[in-house]
Design a protein around this motif. Structure first.
Motif, PDB file in Angstrom:
ATOM      1  N   ARG A 195       0.912  -1.183  -0.169  1.00 62.21           N
ATOM      2  CA  ARG A 195       0.073  -0.032   0.004  1.00 62.21           C
ATOM      3  C   ARG A 195       0.980   1.063   0.142  1.00 62.21           C
ATOM      4  O   ARG A 195       0.771   2.377  -0.567  1.00 62.21           O
ATOM      5  CB  ARG A 195      -0.798  -0.085   1.122  1.00 62.21           C
ATOM      6  CG  ARG A 195      -1.887  -1.137   1.295  1.00 62.21           C
ATOM      7  CD  ARG A 195      -2.947  -0.966   2.202  1.00 62.21           C
ATOM      8  NE  ARG A 195      -4.104  -2.232   2.284  1.00 62.21           N
ATOM      9  CZ  ARG A 195      -5.011  -1.907   2.540  1.00 62.21           C
ATOM     10  NH1 ARG A 195      -5.689  -0.842   3.101  1.00 62.21           N
ATOM     11  NH2 ARG A 195      -5.963  -3.353   2.532  1.00 62.21           N
ATOM     12  N   ASP A 196       1.894   1.080   0.824  1.00 55.82           N
ATOM     13  CA  ASP A 196       2.749   2.478   0.882  1.00 55.82           C
ATOM     14  C   ASP A 196       3.581   2.698  -0.496  1.00 55.82           C
ATOM     15  O   ASP A 196       3.718   3.863  -0.794  1.00 55.82           O
ATOM     16  CB  ASP A 196       3.593   2.303   2.013  1.00 55.82           C
ATOM     17  CG  ASP A 196       3.052   2.410   3.440  1.00 55.82           C
ATOM     18  OD1 ASP A 196       1.895   3.139   3.497  1.00 55.82           O
ATOM     19  OD2 ASP A 196       3.764   2.303   4.362  1.00 55.82           O
ATOM     20  N   ASP A 197       3.973   1.451  -0.980  1.00 54.09           N
ATOM     21  CA  ASP A 197       4.959   1.725  -2.106  1.00 54.09           C
ATOM     22  C   ASP A 197       3.782   2.236  -3.548  1.00 54.09           C
ATOM     23  O   ASP A 197       4.429   3.140  -4.316  1.00 54.09           O
ATOM     24  CB  ASP A 197       5.123   0.424  -2.886  1.00 54.09           C
ATOM     25  CG  ASP A 197       6.300   0.465  -3.797  1.00 54.09           C
ATOM     26  OD1 ASP A 197       7.352   0.933  -3.445  1.00 54.09           O
ATOM     27  OD2 ASP A 197       6.218   0.245  -4.971  1.00 54.09           O
ATOM     28  N   PHE A 198       2.650   1.918  -3.614  1.00 50.15           N
ATOM     29  CA  PHE A 198       1.732   2.803  -4.431  1.00 50.15           C
ATOM     30  C   PHE A 198       1.514   3.988  -4.187  1.00 50.15           C
ATOM     31  O   PHE A 198       1.350   4.970  -5.033  1.00 50.15           O
ATOM     32  CB  PHE A 198       0.440   1.991  -4.769  1.00 50.15           C
ATOM     33  CG  PHE A 198       0.746   0.663  -5.851  1.00 50.15           C
ATOM     34  CD1 PHE A 198       0.419   0.720  -7.110  1.00 50.15           C
ATOM     35  CD2 PHE A 198       1.074  -0.384  -5.313  1.00 50.15           C
ATOM     36  CE1 PHE A 198       0.498  -0.089  -7.974  1.00 50.15           C
ATOM     37  CE2 PHE A 198       1.232  -1.605  -6.322  1.00 50.15           C
ATOM     38  CZ  PHE A 198       0.962  -1.365  -7.689  1.00 50.15           C
ATOM     39  N   LEU A 199       1.259   4.496  -2.897  1.00 46.17           N
ATOM     40  CA  LEU A 199       1.292   5.593  -2.609  1.00 46.17           C
ATOM     41  C   LEU A 199       2.366   6.731  -2.954  1.00 46.17           C
ATOM     42  O   LEU A 199       2.254   7.713  -3.469  1.00 46.17           O
ATOM     43  CB  LEU A 199       1.019   6.215  -1.043  1.00 46.17           C
ATOM     44  CG  LEU A 199      -0.119   5.491  -0.490  1.00 46.17           C
ATOM     45  CD1 LEU A 199      -0.308   5.589   1.062  1.00 46.17           C
ATOM     46  CD2 LEU A 199      -1.498   6.154  -0.997  1.00 46.17           C
ATOM     47  N   PHE A 204       5.032  10.195  -7.082  1.00 44.82           N
ATOM     48  CA  PHE A 204       6.151  10.282  -8.015  1.00 44.82           C
ATOM     49  C   PHE A 204       5.454  10.891  -9.462  1.00 44.82           C
ATOM     50  O   PHE A 204       5.980  11.858  -9.867  1.00 44.82           O
ATOM     51  CB  PHE A 204       6.709   8.906  -8.231  1.00 44.82           C
ATOM     52  CG  PHE A 204       7.771   8.877  -9.433  1.00 44.82           C
ATOM     53  CD1 PHE A 204       9.164   9.067  -9.030  1.00 44.82           C
ATOM     54  CD2 PHE A 204       7.438   8.764 -10.580  1.00 44.82           C
ATOM     55  CE1 PHE A 204      10.043   9.096  -9.903  1.00 44.82           C
ATOM     56  CE2 PHE A 204       8.469   8.429 -11.691  1.00 44.82           C
ATOM     57  CZ  PHE A 204      10.032   8.701 -11.371  1.00 44.82           C
ATOM     58  N   TRP A 205       4.474  10.058  -9.948  1.00 45.85           N
ATOM     59  CA  TRP A 205       4.027  10.599 -11.108  1.00 45.85           C
ATOM     60  C   TRP A 205       3.192  12.245 -11.057  1.00 45.85           C
ATOM     61  O   TRP A 205       3.272  13.036 -11.677  1.00 45.85           O
ATOM     62  CB  TRP A 205       3.217   9.772 -11.747  1.00 45.85           C
ATOM     63  CG  TRP A 205       3.898   8.512 -12.402  1.00 45.85           C
ATOM     64  CD1 TRP A 205       3.980   7.418 -11.674  1.00 45.85           C
ATOM     65  CD2 TRP A 205       4.912   8.750 -13.345  1.00 45.85           C
ATOM     66  NE1 TRP A 205       4.825   6.467 -12.505  1.00 45.85           N
ATOM     67  CE2 TRP A 205       5.499   7.412 -13.445  1.00 45.85           C
ATOM     68  CE3 TRP A 205       5.351   9.486 -14.210  1.00 45.85           C
ATOM     69  CZ2 TRP A 205       6.352   6.866 -14.383  1.00 45.85           C
ATOM     70  CZ3 TRP A 205       6.436   9.259 -15.179  1.00 45.85           C
ATOM     71  CH2 TRP A 205       7.155   7.984 -15.236  1.00 45.85           C
ATOM     72  N   SER A 206       2.507  12.263  -9.776  1.00 46.20           N
ATOM     73  CA  SER A 206       1.756  13.658  -9.761  1.00 46.20           C
ATOM     74  C   SER A 206       2.919  14.693  -9.587  1.00 46.20           C
ATOM     75  O   SER A 206       2.615  15.826 -10.143  1.00 46.20           O
ATOM     76  CB  SER A 206       1.071  13.613  -8.516  1.00 46.20           C
ATOM     77  OG  SER A 206      -0.052  12.677  -8.420  1.00 46.20           O
ATOM     78  N   VAL A 255      -8.445   1.388   0.337  1.00 47.99           N
ATOM     79  CA  VAL A 255      -7.274   1.688  -0.245  1.00 47.99           C
ATOM     80  C   VAL A 255      -7.324   2.957  -0.924  1.00 47.99           C
ATOM     81  O   VAL A 255      -6.566   3.845  -0.906  1.00 47.99           O
ATOM     82  CB  VAL A 255      -6.765   0.506  -1.031  1.00 47.99           C
ATOM     83  CG1 VAL A 255      -5.747   1.078  -2.308  1.00 47.99           C
ATOM     84  CG2 VAL A 255      -6.821  -0.922  -0.417  1.00 47.99           C
ATOM     85  N   TYR A 256      -8.460   2.967  -1.680  1.00 43.05           N
ATOM     86  CA  TYR A 256      -8.851   4.102  -2.417  1.00 43.05           C
ATOM     87  C   TYR A 256      -8.938   5.458  -1.662  1.00 43.05           C
ATOM     88  O   TYR A 256      -8.666   6.529  -2.083  1.00 43.05           O
ATOM     89  CB  TYR A 256      -9.946   4.170  -3.572  1.00 43.05           C
ATOM     90  CG  TYR A 256      -9.571   2.884  -4.380  1.00 43.05           C
ATOM     91  CD1 TYR A 256      -8.233   2.776  -5.028  1.00 43.05           C
ATOM     92  CD2 TYR A 256     -10.680   2.048  -4.912  1.00 43.05           C
ATOM     93  CE1 TYR A 256      -8.057   1.764  -5.839  1.00 43.05           C
ATOM     94  CE2 TYR A 256     -10.373   1.075  -5.653  1.00 43.05           C
ATOM     95  CZ  TYR A 256      -9.130   0.970  -6.176  1.00 43.05           C
ATOM     96  OH  TYR A 256      -8.727  -0.157  -6.856  1.00 43.05           O
ATOM     97  N   ALA A 257      -9.357   5.378  -0.190  1.00 42.20           N
ATOM     98  CA  ALA A 257      -9.418   6.563   0.607  1.00 42.20           C
ATOM     99  C   ALA A 257      -8.193   6.955   0.833  1.00 42.20           C
ATOM    100  O   ALA A 257      -8.127   8.311   0.719  1.00 42.20           O
ATOM    101  CB  ALA A 257     -10.082   6.150   1.757  1.00 42.20           C
ATOM    102  N   GLU A 258      -7.093   6.170   0.924  1.00 41.08           N
ATOM    103  CA  GLU A 258      -5.799   6.547   1.123  1.00 41.08           C
ATOM    104  C   GLU A 258      -5.531   7.318  -0.112  1.00 41.08           C
ATOM    105  O   GLU A 258      -4.553   8.403   0.082  1.00 41.08           O
ATOM    106  CB  GLU A 258      -4.857   5.386   1.461  1.00 41.08           C
ATOM    107  CG  GLU A 258      -5.180   4.959   2.922  1.00 41.08           C
ATOM    108  CD  GLU A 258      -3.996   3.917   3.178  1.00 41.08           C
ATOM    109  OE1 GLU A 258      -3.275   3.203   2.319  1.00 41.08           O
ATOM    110  OE2 GLU A 258      -3.799   3.700   4.596  1.00 41.08           O
TER     111      GLU A 258
END
Length: 560
Positions: A195-199, A204-206, A255-258
């Motif tokens: 979960r943290d890695d996808f955040l 990164f892209w934003s 997940v999507y709330a994060e």
């Protein structure tokens, strides 16, 4: 009537946080868009070179399909590194330049995020293989012991969506879950590190200027794998109500709330759209402002060119959008389905009791190599133009797939030796796969690979592509390209809010609705002409003569 394309007018990049609600988004499949280095694969610089084309077309954003390092086992959806560019396609510097050029032309960029699975070449999976049973590295994925003698049988009889077992055994005897290709091991979303890695990836892209994200199979991330695992028959008997062990679970929205917290930390907030093949009643959960914010509506991908189906789909999805507070999305083609110009030129799909096609529409035609059933090319194109003009008049976002603005058909005549899609290899003789809609675009009627690249294309282009090339349609007021350019130009002028009022057209095969400013959209789905309503004709998908609205034609009118 169609008119010549307007001159290129670069629009300012708006800071409005709701820019996406009414946006026209153009899907770029990067490996098949434009090739600048002559290796037969489209690349990031190729997309940058065509930004003026996209600006002239009039799109508000592009959706960039995966461009990450990948073995292309699944067209790039097997991602080896989420924070880099495939060296075959370019560099991070190339990506930065593409983002800058798009923004300079008033075009935003949405990128694909593939969170259900990684490539088996991802550093995490390679660590998991090396680390062995019980390791922290294996906890990032879904590993289980086998059944039967010495664990030689898979943990369950589940099937991959690409065919065959959903489990693959590794050298030490354990099995890992892959709901898609064997090279795409599913991630374990109960793992905090995942979960943290996808955040981190979203930031990164934003931070590099990406405006939004398209979330691949957004409904499949979280899973309940409490022992004992159910059989395939038991899974199929379970309801899809948020409690299914594998699909569309309520806890995915944790997940999507994060993710939403990350999106909202930017100004303007980053957007997201869910690819979620779920029951319609579940769509608003993904499209809510607390979750991803918008969800794809795929109903038109499965619809015939039929007035009752189109009207019902529009009404149902506008209602779902109102329920979530989002706007809906309209999609006629994408990288996963037979192009709609071909679908509309074939016999209507066979449908089950629920009204859904009993098989992929157009697959029988593909399996025959494009010989049977007979494709009515002209009718398919006429209907495709009418459908696109209808859709572009609707409130909500419109997603275009590269090449549809040229009227491209599906390519059936691809030799088996040249095919790339894993669905073909895992189900020979059953599914021809998705290569036919992924053939590189024709930019010029002459020259190497029809202007796609200097030394050929990674999928063979048919000779008939010449007639659909951009340079052949450019400047022709009757071309499909000119129709799209004019429709998008008018849409920017006319699209002021998200209201729609149905109009009684007096016959079942004609569907009409009115938008604000007296803008009226009328589509004749029938095979005979209908009376042309009164008003100033702004746009027509086919040539008009007299006071008749031709069969299989859409017209935009301004009320007198």
């Amino acid at each position: 009537m169609t008119t010549a394309a307007p001159s290129v007018q670069t629009r300012e990049l708006s800071d409005a946080p709701d820019w996406w609600r009414q946006a026209v988004v153009y899907q770029v499949y990067p490996r098949s868009f434009a090739d600048t280095d002559g290796d037969g694969l489209g690349d990031i610089k190729g997309i940058t070179s065509r930004v003026p084309y996209l600006a002239e077309l009039g799109v508000d954003a592009i959706w960039l399909s995966p461009f990450y390092p990948s073995d292309l086992a699944d067209g790039g959806y097997d991602v080896a590194d989420y924070r880099d560019v495939d060296p075959k396609l370019g560099t991070l510097a190339d990506m930065d330049e593409l983002i800058a050029q798009l923004h300079a032309h008033g075009i935003r960029i949405v990128v694909d995020i593939v969170p259900n699975h990684t490539s088996d070449k991802h550093v995490w999976f390679q660590e998991a293989l090396a680390a062995g049973r019980g390791s922290a590295a294996r906890e990032r994925y879904i590993f289980r012991e086998g059944t039967g003698v010495d664990g030689a049988e898979p943990p369950t009889d589940w099937e991959s969506l690409f065919g065959g077992s959903a489990w693959e055994r590794v050298d030490d005897g354990q099995w890992y879950l892959h709901n898609f290709d064997v090279s795409q091991p599913d991630l374990n979303w109960d793992n905090r590190e995942v979960r943290d890695d996808f955040l981190t990836t979203l930031r990164f892209w934003s931070d590099r200027g990406v405006d939004g994200f398209r979330i691949d199979v957004a409904h499949m991330l979280t899973k309940d794998l409490t022992e004992p695992l159910p059989s395939r028959a038991q899974l199929e008997a379970l309801p899809f109500d948020g409690t299914h062990p594998l699909i569309d679970r309520d806890d995915v929205h944790e997940v999507y709330a994060e993710w939403r917290e990350v999106f909202n930390s930017y100004d303007p907030p980053r957007t997201a759209v869910a690819e979620a093949w779920v029951h319609p009643s579940r769509v608003p959960l993904y499209a809510s402002a607390e979750s991803l914010g918008q969800a794809f509506n795929f109903d038109l991908l499965e619809a015939d060119f039929d007035p009752a189906q189109f009207r019902r789909i529009v009404a149902d999805n506008l209602a779902l959008a109102a329920e979530s507070g989002s706007s809906t999305t309209w999609v006629l083609s994408n990288h996963d389905v037979v192009r709609h110009a071909t679908r509309y030129g074939l016999p209507d799909a066979e449908r089950g009791a629920d009204g859904r096609p009993t098989r992929k529409h157009g697959n029988e035609w593909l399996l025959s190599g494009g010989e049977t059933p007979v494709l009515d090319t002209a009718r398919g194109e006429r209907r495709a133009r009418a459908a696109a003009t209808f859709v572009l008049g609707l409130p909500g976002s419109a997603y275009l797939y590269q090449g549809e603005e040229l009227g491209l058909h599906e390519v059936a005549e691809i030799p088996d030796a040249d095919r790339q899609d894993p669905t073909f290899f895992r189900s020979p003789g059953i599914d021809q796969g998705r290569d036919g809609c992924r053939v590189p675009l024709p930019w010029t009627a002459e020259g190497s690979a029809f202007g796609f690249g200097a030394k050929g294309a990674h999928l063979p282009q048919p000779a008939w592509f010449s007639a659909y090339a951009v340079d052949r349609q450019d400047g022709d007021p009757a071309s499909t390209l000119s129709l799209y350019r004019r429709a998008l130009d008018l849409r920017h002028e006319l699209q002021t809010d998200e209201q729609l009022q149905w109009i009684d057209a007096g016959r079942d095969d004609v569907v009409a609705f009115e938008r604000p400013n007296g803008w009226t959209v009328v589509t004749n789905f029938g095979t005979e002409s209908a009376p042309l309503p009164a008003g100033e004709v702004l746009l027509s998908s086919a040539e008009l003569t007299g006071d008749a609205l031709p069969a299989e034609t859409t017209v935009w009118l301004r009320r007198s």
